[in-house]
Design a protein around this motif. Structure first.
Motif, short mmCIF file in Angstrom:
data_model
loop_
_atom_site.label_atom_id
_atom_site.label_comp_id
_atom_site.label_asym_id
_atom_site.label_seq_id
_atom_site.Cartn_x
_atom_site.Cartn_y
_atom_site.Cartn_z
N VAL A 171 9.38 0.10 -34.84
CA VAL A 171 7.93 -0.14 -34.90
C VAL A 171 7.21 0.89 -34.03
N LYS A 172 7.73 1.10 -32.80
CA LYS A 172 7.14 2.05 -31.87
C LYS A 172 7.14 3.47 -32.43
N SER A 173 8.23 3.82 -33.12
CA SER A 173 8.33 5.19 -33.63
C SER A 173 7.66 5.34 -35.00
N GLY A 174 7.04 4.26 -35.48
CA GLY A 174 6.25 4.33 -36.71
C GLY A 174 7.07 4.29 -37.99
N ILE A 175 8.36 3.92 -37.89
CA ILE A 175 9.19 3.85 -39.10
C ILE A 175 8.98 2.48 -39.75
N LYS A 176 8.56 2.52 -41.00
CA LYS A 176 8.23 1.27 -41.70
C LYS A 176 9.32 0.95 -42.72
N PRO A 177 9.39 -0.33 -43.15
CA PRO A 177 10.30 -0.66 -44.25
C PRO A 177 9.93 0.15 -45.49
N ILE A 178 10.90 0.35 -46.40
CA ILE A 178 10.60 1.15 -47.60
C ILE A 178 9.75 0.37 -48.60
N GLY A 179 9.70 -0.94 -48.43
CA GLY A 179 8.90 -1.77 -49.33
C GLY A 179 9.02 -3.23 -48.94
N LYS A 180 8.38 -4.08 -49.73
CA LYS A 180 8.36 -5.51 -49.43
C LYS A 180 8.70 -6.31 -50.68
N ALA A 181 9.50 -7.37 -50.50
CA ALA A 181 9.86 -8.23 -51.62
C ALA A 181 9.54 -9.68 -51.30
N VAL A 182 9.05 -10.40 -52.30
CA VAL A 182 8.96 -11.86 -52.22
C VAL A 182 10.13 -12.39 -53.04
N ILE A 183 10.90 -13.31 -52.46
CA ILE A 183 12.12 -13.80 -53.11
C ILE A 183 12.15 -15.32 -53.10
N CYS A 184 12.66 -15.92 -54.18
CA CYS A 184 12.75 -17.39 -54.22
C CYS A 184 13.72 -17.84 -55.30
N THR A 185 14.13 -19.10 -55.19
CA THR A 185 14.82 -19.78 -56.29
C THR A 185 13.75 -20.61 -57.01
N VAL A 186 13.76 -20.55 -58.33
CA VAL A 186 12.64 -21.12 -59.10
C VAL A 186 12.62 -22.65 -59.09
N GLN A 187 11.48 -23.19 -59.52
CA GLN A 187 11.26 -24.63 -59.55
C GLN A 187 12.38 -25.37 -60.29
N GLY A 188 12.80 -26.49 -59.70
CA GLY A 188 13.84 -27.32 -60.31
C GLY A 188 15.24 -26.94 -59.90
N ASP A 189 15.37 -25.85 -59.13
CA ASP A 189 16.69 -25.33 -58.75
C ASP A 189 16.79 -25.29 -57.23
N LEU A 190 17.84 -25.92 -56.70
CA LEU A 190 17.99 -26.02 -55.24
C LEU A 190 19.08 -25.10 -54.69
N LEU A 236 7.80 -6.07 -54.95
CA LEU A 236 8.87 -6.65 -55.75
C LEU A 236 8.84 -8.17 -55.68
N LEU A 237 9.08 -8.81 -56.83
CA LEU A 237 9.25 -10.26 -56.88
C LEU A 237 10.65 -10.53 -57.42
N CYS A 238 11.46 -11.26 -56.66
CA CYS A 238 12.85 -11.54 -57.06
C CYS A 238 12.99 -13.04 -57.34
N LEU A 239 13.36 -13.36 -58.59
CA LEU A 239 13.44 -14.76 -59.02
C LEU A 239 14.89 -15.13 -59.33
N SER A 240 15.40 -16.13 -58.63
CA SER A 240 16.78 -16.56 -58.82
C SER A 240 16.81 -17.91 -59.56
N ALA A 241 17.75 -18.04 -60.50
CA ALA A 241 17.96 -19.32 -61.20
C ALA A 241 19.46 -19.47 -61.43
N LEU A 242 20.02 -20.58 -60.99
CA LEU A 242 21.46 -20.79 -61.08
C LEU A 242 21.85 -21.78 -62.17
N LEU A 243 20.86 -22.31 -62.87
CA LEU A 243 21.14 -23.31 -63.91
C LEU A 243 20.54 -22.87 -65.24
#
Length: 213
Positions: free
Chosen positions: A80-99, A141-148
């Protein structure tokens, strides 16, 4: 060389060694960027490759990811101090109905291993919560996981909701999970599909690159 030692300690999942070696590397004048890219990320890439080839399994990936996080804790304030940032940002989740969350958590760890900042919305996430997160966090980026097979359809519903909200051109969407296929991903108009966590991280880097062209 200490950078190689960091990579090897991470691959073995030795979190305390990684921490100590990162501190030592900083004290010896190595740049935070080199420690991150040639030590931590390189080590995680090796584990990712082995995971894809079935040479290591989920437990080894988890301990390597913990070691990665231990190193990042030391490195984060310096980056952070040296100004190096992440290459990007992702929102990630498992979708509704899936635990199920192991697959999602693995992908998140692999993404963080590529210097992608992650916002984890958890499991059983409805479309409206995803829309709110895209507006709030402005991810690449949006990452959507579904296992069923019964919850895969929620990936389609979420993509449709993103379209409806007029946000589709602001975010690339990746889908994955045991029953999900490349064919299904194309049908629901996702930007990408990955069969495993290591491939997901490679694809994420590629998609984020396309967002920043």
């Amino acid at each position: 060389m200490i950078i190689e030692e960091i990579s090897l300690a991470l691959q073995k999942g030795k979190a305390n060694d990684v921490k100590a070696l990162v501190q030592q590397a900083l004290a010896e004048g190595y740049t935070p960027k080199d420690i991150l890219e040639k030590g931590l990320i390189q080590g995680m890439n090796v584990i990712g490759g082995k995971f894809k080839r079935n040479e290591v399994f989920v437990p080894e990936v988890l301990v390597a990811a913990r070691a990665m996080n231990a190193g990042q804790e030391i490195l984060r304030p310096v980056l952070v101090k040296s100004g190096i940032k992440p290459i990007g940002k992702a929102v990630i989740c498992t979708v509704q109905g899936d635990l199920h969350d192991i697959g999602k958590n693995l992908v998140k760890m692999m993404l963080e291993g590529q210097a992608i900042a992650c916002v984890d919305l958890g499991v059983d996430v409805p479309a409206e919560k995803v829309i709110a997160a895209i507006k709030e966090y402005e991810p690449d980026l949006l990452c959507l996981s579904a296992l069923l097979t019964t919850t895969m359809i929620m990936q389609k519903e979420i993509i449709e909701a993103v379209n409806k909200a007029g946000l589709r051109n602001r975010v690339k969407i990746m889908v994955g999970g045991a029953p999900v296929t490349e064919k299904f991903a194309l049908e629901i108009k996702a930007d990408g599909y990955a069969p495993d966590a290591a491939s997901a991280a490679e694809l994420a880097v590629q998609l984020i690159g396309e967002m920043h062209v």
